[in-house]
Enzyme design. Sequence first.
Site, mmCIF file in Angstrom:
data_model
loop_
_atom_site.group_PDB
_atom_site.id
_atom_site.type_symbol
_atom_site.label_atom_id
_atom_site.label_comp_id
_atom_site.label_asym_id
_atom_site.label_seq_id
_atom_site.Cartn_x
_atom_site.Cartn_y
_atom_site.Cartn_z
ATOM 1 N N TYR A 161 75.974 -42.153 123.213
ATOM 2 C CA TYR A 161 75.081 -41.236 123.926
ATOM 3 C C TYR A 161 73.678 -41.308 123.307
ATOM 4 C CZ TYR A 161 79.612 -39.283 125.329
ATOM 5 O OH TYR A 161 80.900 -39.128 125.787
HETATM 6 N N1 LIG Z 1 85.108 -40.033 126.522
HETATM 7 C C1 LIG Z 1 84.414 -40.379 127.584
HETATM 8 O O1 LIG Z 1 84.538 -41.515 128.072
HETATM 9 C C2 LIG Z 1 83.465 -39.378 128.187
HETATM 10 C C3 LIG Z 1 82.871 -39.658 129.435
HETATM 11 C C4 LIG Z 1 82.004 -38.695 129.980
HETATM 12 C C5 LIG Z 1 81.748 -37.512 129.298
HETATM 13 N N2 LIG Z 1 82.314 -37.278 128.066
HETATM 14 C C6 LIG Z 1 82.048 -36.017 127.322
HETATM 15 O O2 LIG Z 1 82.270 -34.917 128.194
HETATM 16 C C7 LIG Z 1 81.105 -34.082 128.209
HETATM 17 C C8 LIG Z 1 80.987 -33.336 129.514
HETATM 18 O O3 LIG Z 1 81.035 -34.213 130.620
HETATM 19 P P1 LIG Z 1 79.829 -34.391 131.624
HETATM 20 O O4 LIG Z 1 78.583 -34.022 130.937
HETATM 21 O O5 LIG Z 1 79.988 -35.727 132.206
HETATM 22 O O6 LIG Z 1 80.123 -33.409 132.828
HETATM 23 P P2 LIG Z 1 80.288 -31.831 133.048
HETATM 24 O O7 LIG Z 1 80.561 -31.138 131.788
HETATM 25 O O8 LIG Z 1 81.273 -31.729 134.140
HETATM 26 O O9 LIG Z 1 78.851 -31.430 133.636
HETATM 27 C C9 LIG Z 1 77.806 -31.114 132.782
HETATM 28 C C10 LIG Z 1 76.511 -30.917 133.546
HETATM 29 O O10 LIG Z 1 76.623 -29.935 134.575
HETATM 30 C C11 LIG Z 1 75.448 -29.094 134.599
HETATM 31 N N3 LIG Z 1 75.926 -27.750 134.207
HETATM 32 C C12 LIG Z 1 76.734 -27.423 133.171
HETATM 33 N N4 LIG Z 1 76.993 -26.102 133.150
HETATM 34 C C13 LIG Z 1 76.336 -25.568 134.173
HETATM 35 C C14 LIG Z 1 76.221 -24.242 134.663
HETATM 36 N N5 LIG Z 1 76.872 -23.224 134.091
HETATM 37 N N6 LIG Z 1 75.451 -24.030 135.770
HETATM 38 C C15 LIG Z 1 74.827 -25.059 136.388
HETATM 39 N N7 LIG Z 1 74.888 -26.338 135.956
HETATM 40 C C16 LIG Z 1 75.639 -26.596 134.859
HETATM 41 C C17 LIG Z 1 74.477 -29.671 133.577
HETATM 42 O O11 LIG Z 1 73.626 -30.665 134.162
HETATM 43 P P3 LIG Z 1 72.352 -30.321 135.085
HETATM 44 O O12 LIG Z 1 71.761 -29.030 134.627
HETATM 45 O O13 LIG Z 1 71.464 -31.485 134.959
HETATM 46 O O14 LIG Z 1 72.915 -30.220 136.496
HETATM 47 C C18 LIG Z 1 75.420 -30.378 132.616
HETATM 48 O O15 LIG Z 1 74.825 -31.399 131.912
HETATM 49 C C19 LIG Z 1 79.953 -35.029 127.865
HETATM 50 O O16 LIG Z 1 78.833 -34.330 127.370
HETATM 51 C C20 LIG Z 1 80.614 -35.889 126.814
HETATM 52 O O17 LIG Z 1 80.608 -35.195 125.577
HETATM 53 C C21 LIG Z 1 83.186 -38.189 127.541
#
Ligand SMILES: NC(=O)c1ccc[n+]([C@@H]2O[C@H](COP(=O)([O-])OP(=O)(O)OC[C@H]3O[C@@H](n4cnc5c(N)ncnc54)[C@H](OP(=O)(O)O)[C@@H]3O)[C@@H](O)[C@H]2O)c1
Length: 328
Positions: free
Chosen positions: A58
């Site tokens: 990241y």
């Molecule tokens: N191991 C792997 O291969 C892998 C792959 C992907 C992710 N991950 C991990 O999983 C974590 C989370 O996944 P993700 O970031 O892909 O998706 P997520 O948690 O489903 O979505 C996060 C995004 O949604 C928006 N958001 C979050 N809470 C909110 C709220 N209460 N109200 C409105 N918007 C909100 C924000 O972006 P905006 O404000 O820009 O809309 C935020 O960055 C990552 O940070 C990473 O640590 C791991």
Amino acid sequence: MKYTKIAQGQLKISSVCLGCWALVGDATWGSQEKDDSIATIRAAVDVGINFFDTAEFYGTGYSEQILGEALGADRDKVIIGSKFIKGAKAEEITAACERSLTNLGTDYIDLYHIHWPNRNVPFAETVRALEDLKSAGKVRHLAVCNFGPADLSDILDLMVPSVNQLPYNLLWRAIEFEVLPASLAAEVPITCYSPMMQGLLTGKFRSADNVPAGRARTRLYSGDRPEASHGEAGAEEETFTAIAEIAEIAEKSGLDMAAMTLAWLIRKQSVASVIAGARSPEQVQHNAAAGDLTLSDDVSARLDEITEPLKQKMGPNADMWNTPSRMR
Ligand SMILES: NC(=O)c1ccc[n+]([C@@H]2O[C@H](COP(=O)([O-])OP(=O)(O)OC[C@H]3O[C@@H](n4cnc5c(N)ncnc54)[C@H](OP(=O)(O)O)[C@@H]3O)[C@@H](O)[C@H]2O)c1
């Protein structure tokens, strides 16, 4: 906030984790001010989140750097999960870990993950390198991400991962077909990434056309979207129909949509924590509310029912992007 014990009871993690990918501001997420990222991490500590997920991948170490800086003297009070870069060869793992330690400004990583299985390097070699890091005290516990049934079965001959980190949310239930049963049978708990399907489950986007191009590239979207490379038809109509129905349930139940959808995951057997990304203190506060929310059986069953057609349409391939390394 609820807490769960993993790693033979040696780590106690909050049921809501802060995912630190989006904090870097990159092609997927768009720009992000460093001060906002630091404030987001501090807000997480303040609401009782003690589990932070990052990776060298990241922002090429930047996510780890911001996390280390924001935690400062609180480092020993929290659990840090990091990961080594996709496809790292065994001899590169030690160097990757050293870089992560430097980035984080710490001398140990609580939970060190294989970011994606890499079949070009024998698992035995990878595990040997990881066990050496453990013996040196640089990592405390070992974990995996994106391990499907075949990979999990093979790695279990060599080590027992403390968790398997997988994509899981109401719109992405593919792991329920094969991966979740395999993890359950092996007694390997799950941590869920993209638990709000990259923001879709907050209700902020009501059509695929509103979703930024960097995000509209998972297999839910049409392969014709500019940054998608999976070549599939996607399921945009079913996805946004489900989102509208989920939003209605949240409204009728008087619940915050993001917190409700995270709480749906937290109550699933074998889910140890949801790795919720956030870009501001306000988002963290909304998401952390899931750690205090117990969904009724009725609401949970209704959410299952509404998203079943999408689950059936997408089928058992749990890989959100069709990455070359694939989940199997
Ligand atoms: N191991 C792997 O291969 C892998 C792959 C992907 C992710 N991950 C991990 O999983 C974590 C989370 O996944 P993700 O970031 O892909 O998706 P997520 O948690 O489903 O979505 C996060 C995004 O949604 C928006 N958001 C979050 N809470 C909110 C709220 N209460 N109200 C409105 N918007 C909100 C924000 O972006 P905006 O404000 O820009 O809309 C935020 O960055 C990552 O940070 C990473 O640590 C791991």
